[in-house]
Write a protein that holds these residues in place. Structure first.
Motif, mmCIF file in Angstrom:
data_model
loop_
_atom_site.group_PDB
_atom_site.id
_atom_site.type_symbol
_atom_site.label_atom_id
_atom_site.label_comp_id
_atom_site.label_asym_id
_atom_site.label_seq_id
_atom_site.Cartn_x
_atom_site.Cartn_y
_atom_site.Cartn_z
ATOM 1 N N LEU A 238 78.394 51.826 29.877
ATOM 2 C CA LEU A 238 79.378 50.360 29.873
ATOM 3 C C LEU A 238 78.984 49.560 31.020
ATOM 4 O O LEU A 238 78.808 48.189 30.684
ATOM 5 N N CYS A 239 78.872 50.126 32.130
ATOM 6 C CA CYS A 239 78.827 49.060 33.303
ATOM 7 C C CYS A 239 77.438 48.753 33.526
ATOM 8 O O CYS A 239 77.289 47.243 33.741
ATOM 9 N N MET A 240 76.487 49.320 33.279
ATOM 10 C CA MET A 240 75.036 48.846 33.206
ATOM 11 C C MET A 240 74.655 47.796 32.024
ATOM 12 O O MET A 240 74.238 46.754 32.384
ATOM 13 N N VAL A 241 75.359 47.863 30.999
ATOM 14 C CA VAL A 241 75.355 47.164 29.968
ATOM 15 C C VAL A 241 75.908 45.548 30.171
ATOM 16 O O VAL A 241 75.459 44.601 30.067
ATOM 17 N N ALA A 242 77.227 45.779 30.976
ATOM 18 C CA ALA A 242 78.132 44.705 31.191
ATOM 19 C C ALA A 242 77.455 43.887 32.363
ATOM 20 O O ALA A 242 77.410 42.788 32.174
ATOM 21 N N THR A 243 76.749 44.467 33.161
ATOM 22 C CA THR A 243 76.117 43.815 34.515
ATOM 23 C C THR A 243 74.967 43.135 33.627
ATOM 24 O O THR A 243 74.449 41.856 34.008
ATOM 25 N N ALA A 244 74.051 43.803 32.679
ATOM 26 C CA ALA A 244 72.757 43.128 32.131
ATOM 27 C C ALA A 244 73.378 41.776 31.548
ATOM 28 O O ALA A 244 72.738 40.719 31.534
ATOM 29 N N VAL A 245 74.434 41.927 30.806
ATOM 30 C CA VAL A 245 74.878 40.952 29.755
ATOM 31 C C VAL A 245 75.298 39.698 30.671
ATOM 32 O O VAL A 245 74.823 38.389 30.661
ATOM 33 N N VAL A 246 75.999 39.895 31.706
ATOM 34 C CA VAL A 246 76.529 39.013 32.529
ATOM 35 C C VAL A 246 75.321 38.194 33.168
ATOM 36 O O VAL A 246 75.108 37.100 33.266
ATOM 37 N N LEU A 247 74.370 38.939 33.855
ATOM 38 C CA LEU A 247 73.280 38.515 34.372
ATOM 39 C C LEU A 247 72.209 37.629 33.432
ATOM 40 O O LEU A 247 72.028 36.473 33.666
ATOM 41 N N ALA A 248 72.127 38.026 32.333
ATOM 42 C CA ALA A 248 71.488 37.241 31.119
ATOM 43 C C ALA A 248 71.852 36.129 31.049
ATOM 44 O O ALA A 248 71.261 34.993 30.742
ATOM 45 N N LEU A 249 73.266 35.987 30.866
ATOM 46 C CA LEU A 249 73.898 34.603 30.580
ATOM 47 C C LEU A 249 74.136 33.789 31.695
ATOM 48 O O LEU A 249 73.991 32.386 31.495
ATOM 49 N N GLU A 250 74.561 34.351 32.798
ATOM 50 C CA GLU A 250 74.981 33.466 34.059
ATOM 51 C C GLU A 250 73.995 33.327 35.142
ATOM 52 O O GLU A 250 74.145 32.594 35.922
ATOM 53 N N PHE A 251 73.064 34.185 35.270
ATOM 54 C CA PHE A 251 72.099 34.140 36.362
ATOM 55 C C PHE A 251 70.752 33.731 36.061
ATOM 56 O O PHE A 251 70.322 33.833 35.159
ATOM 57 N N GLY A 252 70.107 33.325 37.257
ATOM 58 C CA GLY A 252 68.776 32.854 37.085
ATOM 59 C C GLY A 252 68.382 31.236 37.297
ATOM 60 O O GLY A 252 69.516 30.517 37.255
ATOM 61 N N LYS A 253 67.192 30.930 37.185
ATOM 62 C CA LYS A 253 66.759 29.429 37.229
ATOM 63 C C LYS A 253 67.309 28.802 38.516
ATOM 64 O O LYS A 253 67.659 27.581 38.485
ATOM 65 N N GLY A 254 67.573 29.799 39.837
ATOM 66 C CA GLY A 254 68.010 28.898 40.921
ATOM 67 C C GLY A 254 69.537 28.341 40.860
ATOM 68 O O GLY A 254 70.091 27.924 41.806
ATOM 69 N N LYS A 255 70.597 28.945 39.923
ATOM 70 C CA LYS A 255 71.745 28.343 40.071
ATOM 71 C C LYS A 255 72.517 29.440 40.433
ATOM 72 O O LYS A 255 72.237 30.525 40.392
ATOM 73 N N GLN A 256 73.762 29.099 41.333
ATOM 74 C CA GLN A 256 74.572 29.997 42.087
ATOM 75 C C GLN A 256 75.546 30.666 40.652
ATOM 76 O O GLN A 256 76.006 30.075 39.896
ATOM 77 N N LEU A 257 76.020 31.957 41.142
ATOM 78 C CA LEU A 257 77.027 32.377 40.347
ATOM 79 C C LEU A 257 78.385 32.087 40.460
ATOM 80 O O LEU A 257 78.474 31.698 41.822
ATOM 81 N N SER A 258 79.436 31.573 39.830
ATOM 82 C CA SER A 258 80.650 31.224 40.098
ATOM 83 C C SER A 258 81.278 32.451 40.565
ATOM 84 O O SER A 258 81.133 33.532 40.598
ATOM 85 N N PHE A 259 82.364 31.992 41.324
ATOM 86 C CA PHE A 259 83.384 32.920 41.948
ATOM 87 C C PHE A 259 83.727 33.893 41.233
ATOM 88 O O PHE A 259 83.587 35.264 41.444
ATOM 89 N N GLY A 260 84.261 33.728 39.932
ATOM 90 C CA GLY A 260 84.802 34.551 38.938
ATOM 91 C C GLY A 260 83.885 35.454 38.766
ATOM 92 O O GLY A 260 84.206 36.849 38.425
ATOM 93 N N VAL A 261 82.833 35.161 38.037
ATOM 94 C CA VAL A 261 81.678 35.879 37.730
ATOM 95 C C VAL A 261 81.133 36.889 39.079
ATOM 96 O O VAL A 261 80.813 38.127 38.598
ATOM 97 N N SER A 262 80.895 36.462 40.105
ATOM 98 C CA SER A 262 80.618 37.357 41.367
ATOM 99 C C SER A 262 81.739 38.366 41.565
ATOM 100 O O SER A 262 81.228 39.506 41.700
ATOM 101 N N ILE A 263 83.063 38.177 41.285
ATOM 102 C CA ILE A 263 84.201 39.024 41.501
ATOM 103 C C ILE A 263 83.963 40.147 40.408
ATOM 104 O O ILE A 263 83.996 41.268 40.602
ATOM 105 N N PHE A 264 83.460 39.726 39.249
ATOM 106 C CA PHE A 264 83.475 40.630 37.991
ATOM 107 C C PHE A 264 82.349 41.607 38.440
ATOM 108 O O PHE A 264 82.641 42.670 38.071
ATOM 109 N N LEU A 265 81.290 41.161 38.914
ATOM 110 C CA LEU A 265 80.098 41.912 39.127
ATOM 111 C C LEU A 265 80.371 42.986 40.012
ATOM 112 O O LEU A 265 79.909 44.055 39.935
#
Length: 512
Positions: free
Chosen positions: A363-390
């Motif tokens: 479940l943790c691996m799937v959650a990490t993958a989903v968050v990164l797929a939706l919120e990460f990449g293309k040079g943008k920074q992760l929000s503070f809330g998403v970073s804490i979640f990870l």
């Protein structure tokens, strides 16, 4: 715990006659012996932190430093993708897997203590070379010496602990190896957090302080007694009896000592223990303990997180100090999880811990993958809330691994094999473990670059496979004397036909 062979079942029924007390001498021997895990742990913790330090990168990998600080879209996942940089980490494990076969011979013929002492000396030399390195060649040569030290230590320490421990507490005692490994990781991360602020030589201090666990292991190897099993193997019967009586805290050790002697006689009749590993009677232990479990332990993806925790967190947009701080949090999770496993593994059993943690890790691996797929990449920074979640998700993942595949990946193989092939089997265990450790270490950052969040889905799929393997093929070994482990396979729904065929094959060969 007494070592066992495939003696007849009648002799094995003496196990209920074993007597023991938890004595100060026993506790001292096991704690000192377990300190070998601190070598493995310190290196796991220190490597990732050092490879994320700017001063280290400027000294040896300036192109990676430049890429790290460049503002390009692909730097999100690929800023640390460099094969020479990952070779700095993986070279140690390639050296460890090669050295473990030499360690097998030393462990069998000279004793478990001899391997522990030799490993500490090699690790000390490697730490000094790394701290003084002026070029990549010197850096890699130091890593090779460190790897030899880990190969010898990981070969001997789990055997030492399993052989010293009574069956009823063998799980907890064996996990002292994992506990010292986790403490080594935690201490290394705390040191990295401090040395990262010391410019420009902080990284040298991190690598050089590896001499401390090496010295502790060396002194421990001199002070702790040899195991009764090893002394019997070497023909030192009187000394073996004295050590057994002192470790068990009672002179009433006749039954256990007789089983030790019988197992040793069978062991001495085996001319080629590596060839004997492949016999049908040992097939279940070989497949489960020597191949599957050590490989699966690395394919969980946890050691990738431990190797590169600071690198991963920096890749996710954390600053250098914040990345080291976050990786320290995951190290704390590992220590807490190991303590949980130590206290409860002999109560609830190995299978429960494997399967329960498998669900949580997936479940943790799937959650990490989903968050990164939706919120990460293309040079943008992760929000503070998403970073804490990870950070929380990775903390929970490490907490699950730390009570299951981390400690049990060493415990279960060390308790499966009979005495006559134990040293050879442990060599294969360490070799397979180090092969997969080296492969994962060498290619994780490249895979992260190319697969992106998919690497976490890949690990999640592998966790499902290994959990199914445990559910269907691993019998419960809690509180079963090592002498009687083979009876589990003779009564297992899948393995019994292979083992019975092997026994019939041996009888036919003896009659011929």
């Amino acid at each position: 715990m007494a070592g066992g062979g495939f003696s007849d079942a009648g002799a094995l029924k003496r196990a209920h006659l074993y007597e023991y007390k938890i004595t100060g001498y026993f506790i001292f021997s096991c704690i000192v012996g377990a300190l070998g895990g601190s070598l493995f742990g310190y290196d796991l913790g220190v490597s990732g932190g050092v490879t994320s330090m700017d001063d280290f990168l400027i000294e040896f990998f300036p192109h990676v430093y430049e890429r790290k600080h460049a503002h390009m879209a692909e730097t999100d996942y690929c800023k640390y993708d460099d094969q020479m940089l990952t070779l700095f980490t993986s070279s140690l494990y390639f050296a460890a897997l090669i050295s473990t076969f030499g360690a097998s011979s030393v462990t069998k013929n000279k004793g478990r203590r001899a391997s522990i002492i030799f490993g500490s000396i090699s690790f000390f030399i490697g730490a000094v070379m790394n701290a003084a390195a002026v070029n990549i060649t010197m850096l890699l040569l130091g890593r090779i010496f460190l790897g030899i030290g880990i190969g010898f230590g990981n070969q001997a320490v789990p055997l030492y602990l399993s052989e010293m421990a009574p069956a009823k507490v063998r799980g907890a005692v064996n996990q002292l190896f994992q506990l010292t490994t986790c403490l080594g990781i935690l201490i290394a991360n705390l040191i990295n957090y401090g040395t990262e602020k010391i410019h420009p030589w902080g990284w040298r201090l991190s690598l050089g302080l590896a001499v401390v666990p090496a010295l502790v292991m060396f002194i421990g190897g001199l002070l702790c007694p040899e195991t009764p099993n090893s002394l019997v193997e070497q023909g030192k019967m009187e000394e073996a009896r004295k050590v057994l009586e002192r470790v068990r805290g009672t002179p009433n050790v006749d039954a256990e000592f007789e089983d030790l002697v019988e197992a040793s006689r069978e062991a001495q009749s085996i001319k080629n223990p590596f060839q004997n590993l492949l016999l049908k009677k040992n097939r279940p232990q070989f497949i489960i303990g020597a191949l599957a479990i050590p490989a699966f332990q690395q394919l969980t993806g946890n050691n990738s997180i431990l190797f590169y925790a600071p690198v991963i967190f920096q890749t996710l947009g954390f600053g250098s100090a914040a990345a080291l701080y976050s990786s320290t949090i995951t190290s704390v999770a590992l220590v807490l999880a190991t303590l949980i496993s130590m206290f409860y593994v002999d109560k609830f059993g190995r299978r429960v811990f494997f399967l329960d943690a498998g669900v949580q890790m997936f479940l943790c691996m799937v959650a990490t993958a989903v968050v990164l797929a939706l919120e990460f990449g293309k040079g943008k920074q992760l929000s503070f809330g998403v970073s804490i979640f990870l950070v929380i998700v990775i903390f929970l993942f490490v907490l699950a691994y730390g009570r299951s595949w981390g400690p049990l990946g060493w415990l279960v193989p060390s308790e499966l094999f009979p005495l006559e092939i134990r040293s050879a089997a442990q060599s294969v265990v360490v070799c397979v473990n180090m092969i997969f450790t080296a492969i994962v270490a060498q290619f994780f950052l490249t895979s992260l670059c190319h697969l992106k969040y998919g690497i976490f889905l890949l690990f999640g799929g592998l966790i499902v496979v290994m959990s199914c393997f445990v559910f269907f093929l691993l019998p419960e070994t809690k509180q079963v004397p090592i002498e009687e482990i083979h009876l589990l396979f003779e009564n297992h729904w899948f393995w019994k036909k292979i083992v019975v065929d092997g026994k019939q094959e041996r009888i036919s060969n003896e009659q011929a």
